[in-house]
Enzyme design. Structure first.
Site, PDB file in Angstrom:
ATOM      1  N   VAL A 178       6.267   0.287   2.770  1.00  0.00           N
ATOM      2  CA  VAL A 178       4.831   0.095   3.048  1.00  0.00           C
ATOM      3  C   VAL A 178       4.465   0.622   4.432  1.00  0.00           C
ATOM      4  O   VAL A 178       5.243   0.466   5.381  1.00  0.00           O
ATOM      5  CB  VAL A 178       4.489  -1.420   2.970  1.00  0.00           C
ATOM      6  CG1 VAL A 178       3.045  -1.689   3.375  1.00  0.00           C
ATOM      7  CG2 VAL A 178       4.736  -1.927   1.567  1.00  0.00           C
ATOM      8  N   SER A 219       2.590   4.719  -0.060  1.00  0.00           N
ATOM      9  CA  SER A 219       2.706   3.497  -0.862  1.00  0.00           C
ATOM     10  C   SER A 219       1.346   2.995  -1.366  1.00  0.00           C
ATOM     11  O   SER A 219       1.214   2.641  -2.537  1.00  0.00           O
ATOM     12  CB  SER A 219       3.451   2.453  -0.023  1.00  0.00           C
ATOM     13  OG  SER A 219       2.898   1.210  -0.155  1.00  0.00           O
ATOM     14  N   ASP A 258      -2.547  12.028  -0.544  1.00  0.00           N
ATOM     15  CA  ASP A 258      -1.612  11.024  -1.079  1.00  0.00           C
ATOM     16  C   ASP A 258      -1.886  10.715  -2.549  1.00  0.00           C
ATOM     17  O   ASP A 258      -0.966  10.723  -3.374  1.00  0.00           O
ATOM     18  CB  ASP A 258      -1.720   9.713  -0.283  1.00  0.00           C
ATOM     19  CG  ASP A 258      -1.078   9.814   1.088  1.00  0.00           C
ATOM     20  OD1 ASP A 258      -0.811  10.936   1.534  1.00  0.00           O
ATOM     21  OD2 ASP A 258      -0.853   8.763   1.713  1.00  0.00           O
TER      22      ASP A 258
HETATM   23  O1  PMV Z   1      -0.684   7.371   5.218  1.00  0.00           O
HETATM   24  P1  PMV Z   1       0.289   8.420   5.666  1.00  0.00           P
HETATM   25  O2  PMV Z   1       1.095   8.007   6.805  1.00  0.00           O
HETATM   26  O3  PMV Z   1       1.068   8.967   4.539  1.00  0.00           O
HETATM   27  O4  PMV Z   1      -0.574   9.620   6.283  1.00  0.00           O
HETATM   28  C1  PMV Z   1      -1.403  10.412   5.495  1.00  0.00           C
HETATM   29  C2  PMV Z   1      -1.576  11.730   6.111  1.00  0.00           C
HETATM   30  C3  PMV Z   1      -2.722  11.935   7.081  1.00  0.00           C
HETATM   31  O5  PMV Z   1      -2.922  13.340   7.128  1.00  0.00           O
HETATM   32  C4  PMV Z   1      -2.376  11.433   8.467  1.00  0.00           C
HETATM   33  C5  PMV Z   1      -4.018  11.257   6.627  1.00  0.00           C
HETATM   34  C6  PMV Z   1      -4.664  11.899   5.407  1.00  0.00           C
HETATM   35  O6  PMV Z   1      -5.581  11.272   4.867  1.00  0.00           O
HETATM   36  O7  PMV Z   1      -4.296  13.007   5.000  1.00  0.00           O
END
Ligand code: PMV
Length: 313
Positions: A94, A100, A144
């Site tokens: 997390v 996650s 993500d």
């Molecule tokens: O939530 P993380 O740590 O996987 O970061 C996502 C990547 C970022 O580029 C920092 C934010 C985004 O929305 O793309």
């Protein structure tokens, strides 16, 4: 009973730069958030990993409001003909940079759509999960939820992506070291954007350099030149340092990996904590390095890209 599972992710190139519309190279990896749904007289969501149970038809604490959003958006698409008990179980660390929260949103959305007899098309799952991510992170790039939904190795730009269809070589692996230092992605992103706005001339140049880098990286990935790819990861790390998202814990891991044979190493995800990744030839990745990290209290994972996104389990 319905079961859906969605993979976590690793950003190989482009965290933060992607927030400003630059491309990123990202891959789904074989860690999963799984949702199991059973019929129930009510609307409950339980997370085994996070240790909470909430009722979606009652007021919930702010930190869980993204689950309400998912439920609301699903009820617009399907007739909520029966209640449910959703149990989320995940082995993705997390708040560490492995996606996650997005994988949880993707698997819950996919499971609920299936439960109500609605075809869980990737585009719809992705759209709903993005809305949940907006509540969790503020202004996410969408990388993500997209990689968790579609799976695979992607060349991602806000609102579009291209699948990078290569066969990942058996002799190349990614070592992930999770520092266990939790951070809030939304906050780190906000600070980077503030810094950008303070020094627009400087950062627009750095972001331009990054854009050249990511196109080179794409080329070497497609050609299977992992030496060059590693060197570009190191350059990407220097650019990330300039965004002020690194610290001595992360830097020590980055350099320990390079000193012990990594082709390249960098922070992955929002930074300020979370994970560091190293690209290794399997023959160069020695157990003593992994033991060294584990003895410092860091968790380690050896991962490779996987092609499948969210699916029934
Ligand atoms: O939530 P993380 O740590 O996987 O970061 C996502 C990547 C970022 O580029 C920092 C934010 C985004 O929305 O793309």
């Amino acid at each position: 009973m319905i079961c859906s599972e969605a993979p976590g992710k690793i950003i190989l190139f482009g965290e933060h730069f992607v927030v400003k519309n630059k491309p990123a190279i990202v891959t789904a990896v074989n860690l999963y958030a799984k949702t199991i749904i059973k019929e129930y007289n009510g609307f409950k969501v339980e997370s085994k990993q996070m240790g909470f149970t909430i009722d979606l038809d009652k007021p919930v604490p702010r930190e869980y409001s993204h689950f309400i959003e998912i439920f609301k958006l699903i009820s617009v698409k399907t007739s909520i003909s029966k209640g449910f008990y959703a149990i989320i179980d995940s082995n993705i660390p997390v708040a560490s940079g492995m996606g996650s929260s997005a994988a949880t949103a993707v698997s819950l959305t996919h499971a609920l759509l299936s439960y109500y007899g609605f075809k869980p098309e990737y585009s719809l799952v992705n759209e709903i999960a993005y809305r949940a991510e907006e509540i969790v992170h503020g202004k996410p790039s969408g990388v993500d939820n997209t990689v968790s939904t579609y799976g695979g190795l992607l060349f991602y730009r806000k609102n579009s992506f291209e699948r990078i269809s290569i066969k990942w070589p058996d002799e190349i692996v990614i070592l992930v070291v999770d520092t266990g230092i939790k951070r809030n992605t939304g906050e780190v992103v906000r600070k980077v954007l503030e810094l950008y706005d303070k020094y627009v001339d400087i950062y627009s140049g750095i972001y331009g350099v990054y854009e050249k880098l990511v196109f080179e990286a794409y080329k070497y990935l497609v050609h299977g030149d992992f030496h060059r790819l590693g060197e570009l990861m190191n350059i990407n790390q220097s650019l990330l340092e300039s965004l002020n998202i690194s610290n001595s814990v992360l830097e020590n891991i980055v350099y320990a990996m390079r000193e012990k044979g990594a082709l390249g190493s960098k922070i992955s995800g929002a930074g300020q904590g979370g994970i560091v990744i190293g690209l290794f030839k399997t023959s160069d990745l020695k157990n003593d390095l992994i033991h060294e990290f584990n003895s410092k209290g860091f968790k380690t994972y050896i991962v490779k890209p996987i092609n499948t996104g969210v699916k029934n389990c």
